[in-house]
Design an enzyme around this catalytic site. Sequence first.
Site, PDB file in Angstrom:
ATOM      1  N   HIS A  12      31.538  21.902  52.296  1.00  0.00           N
ATOM      2  CA  HIS A  12      30.383  21.329  51.592  1.00  0.00           C
ATOM      3  C   HIS A  12      30.496  19.817  51.404  1.00  0.00           C
ATOM      4  CE1 HIS A  12      32.729  22.253  47.640  1.00  0.00           C
ATOM      5  NE2 HIS A  12      33.030  21.051  48.069  1.00  0.00           N
ATOM      6  N   HIS A  59      31.025  20.380  40.748  1.00  0.00           N
ATOM      7  CA  HIS A  59      31.990  19.272  40.686  1.00  0.00           C
ATOM      8  C   HIS A  59      31.691  18.411  39.463  1.00  0.00           C
ATOM      9  CE1 HIS A  59      31.829  20.532  44.910  1.00  0.00           C
ATOM     10  NE2 HIS A  59      33.029  20.039  45.064  1.00  0.00           N
ATOM     11  N   HIS A 197      41.875  19.798  52.294  1.00  0.00           N
ATOM     12  CA  HIS A 197      41.682  18.408  51.868  1.00  0.00           C
ATOM     13  C   HIS A 197      42.339  18.164  50.522  1.00  0.00           C
ATOM     14  CE1 HIS A 197      38.074  20.320  50.048  1.00  0.00           C
ATOM     15  NE2 HIS A 197      37.703  19.212  49.446  1.00  0.00           N
ATOM     16  N   GLU A 244      39.632  25.334  47.150  1.00  0.00           N
ATOM     17  CA  GLU A 244      38.228  25.772  47.242  1.00  0.00           C
ATOM     18  C   GLU A 244      38.081  26.978  48.179  1.00  0.00           C
ATOM     19  OE1 GLU A 244      35.867  21.539  46.465  1.00  0.00           O
ATOM     20  OE2 GLU A 244      35.999  22.288  48.495  1.00  0.00           O
TER      21      GLU A 244
HETATM   22  C1  DHB Z   1      35.091  15.123  49.277  1.00  0.00           C
HETATM   23  C2  DHB Z   1      35.138  16.442  49.619  1.00  0.00           C
HETATM   24  C3  DHB Z   1      34.741  17.434  48.733  1.00  0.00           C
HETATM   25  O1  DHB Z   1      34.787  18.744  49.030  1.00  0.00           O
HETATM   26  C4  DHB Z   1      34.262  17.110  47.503  1.00  0.00           C
HETATM   27  O2  DHB Z   1      33.809  18.083  46.726  1.00  0.00           O
HETATM   28  C5  DHB Z   1      34.228  15.772  47.116  1.00  0.00           C
HETATM   29  C6  DHB Z   1      34.648  14.780  48.014  1.00  0.00           C
HETATM   30  C7  DHB Z   1      35.493  14.043  50.217  1.00  0.00           C
HETATM   31  O3  DHB Z   1      35.745  14.307  51.392  1.00  0.00           O
HETATM   32  O4  DHB Z   1      35.531  12.885  49.831  1.00  0.00           O
HETATM   33 FE    FE Z   2      34.386  20.067  46.875  1.00  0.00          FE
END
Ligand code: DHB
Ligand code: FE
Length: 301
Positions: A12, A59, A197, A244
């Site tokens: 997302h 978020h 990530h 996540e």
């Molecule tokens: C990023 C990725 C995410 O899933 C998120 O919720 C907020 C930021 C990012 O890649 O910066």
């Molecule tokens: Fe996220």
Amino acid sequence: MAKITASVYTSHVPAIGAALDLGKTAEPYWQPVFQGYEFSKQWIKDNPPDIVFLVYNDHATAFSLDMIPTFAIGCAASYAPADEGWGPRPVPVVQGHPELAAHIAQSVILQDFDLTIVNKMDVDHGLTVPLSLMFGQPPADDFRWPCPVIPFAVNVVQYPVPSGQRCFNLGKAIRRAINSFDKDLNVQIWGTGGMSHQLQGPRAGLINKAFDNAFLDRLISDPTGLAAMPHIDYVREAGSEGIELVMWLIARGAMDDVADDLETLATNSIATHAHSTRARHRFYHVPASNTAVGHLILENT
Ligand code: DHB
Ligand code: FE
């Protein structure tokens, strides 16, 4: 009766929303990301859901550290887009389905999962980016999403977050709930977020292609084994925000090929429908912003 026909899994990444909204999808950096969703946009036109049950995480948009529901089901008639950072995306208001949502809340709570009932909530990129990736941008002269959406928010932001096992079992409970709704509705369940990530600390920028691809493999063919993976493995291998991915297990647990250990609770429709699930589309790409993008479509056949 209502029936889950397919599940969709997708990252997302908020920058994907910004790229779409700012007309950057054809730029060399973004083109390979959006290319991976061309199949999906045609597939969903060919297989339009009546309702999407959309598992995502907020978020700090609707919830904050003041209040942290582990699982929250949206029972409202509509949800306004909102966001941190780039601000609210120029996408349609999300229409809900209070009747099915209330039924699922009742059924799932009576199966001993404690859901928070939400009657008013804004939705952020966690929910709107997956809608944009699958449905594209609705035309200006018919500015709405093609179907109602039931938002299902999971706390994957503030520890303690729910385990993969609990998410997987919750998916089974959601399947029982949907299968016992007395209207012929074609429901898709979407699991969103991920893949690897980490946005903070010394390991910021972490991406793990080997882990992500093994996760996709196991999500398809060994979801029950994958559900047993502990938090620490997600965080070590996929980064702090890789957690996540537990949300994907909710959608996966709701698919037909996953054995229902409480079959006796189930309705006739579970007993009579086919227990088979097949992968229709798989896509993986690095990078998009700070994350790896993963995407999968599974169909019940
Ligand atoms: C990023 C990725 C995410 O899933 C998120 O919720 C907020 C930021 C990012 O890649 O910066
Ligand atoms: Fe996220």
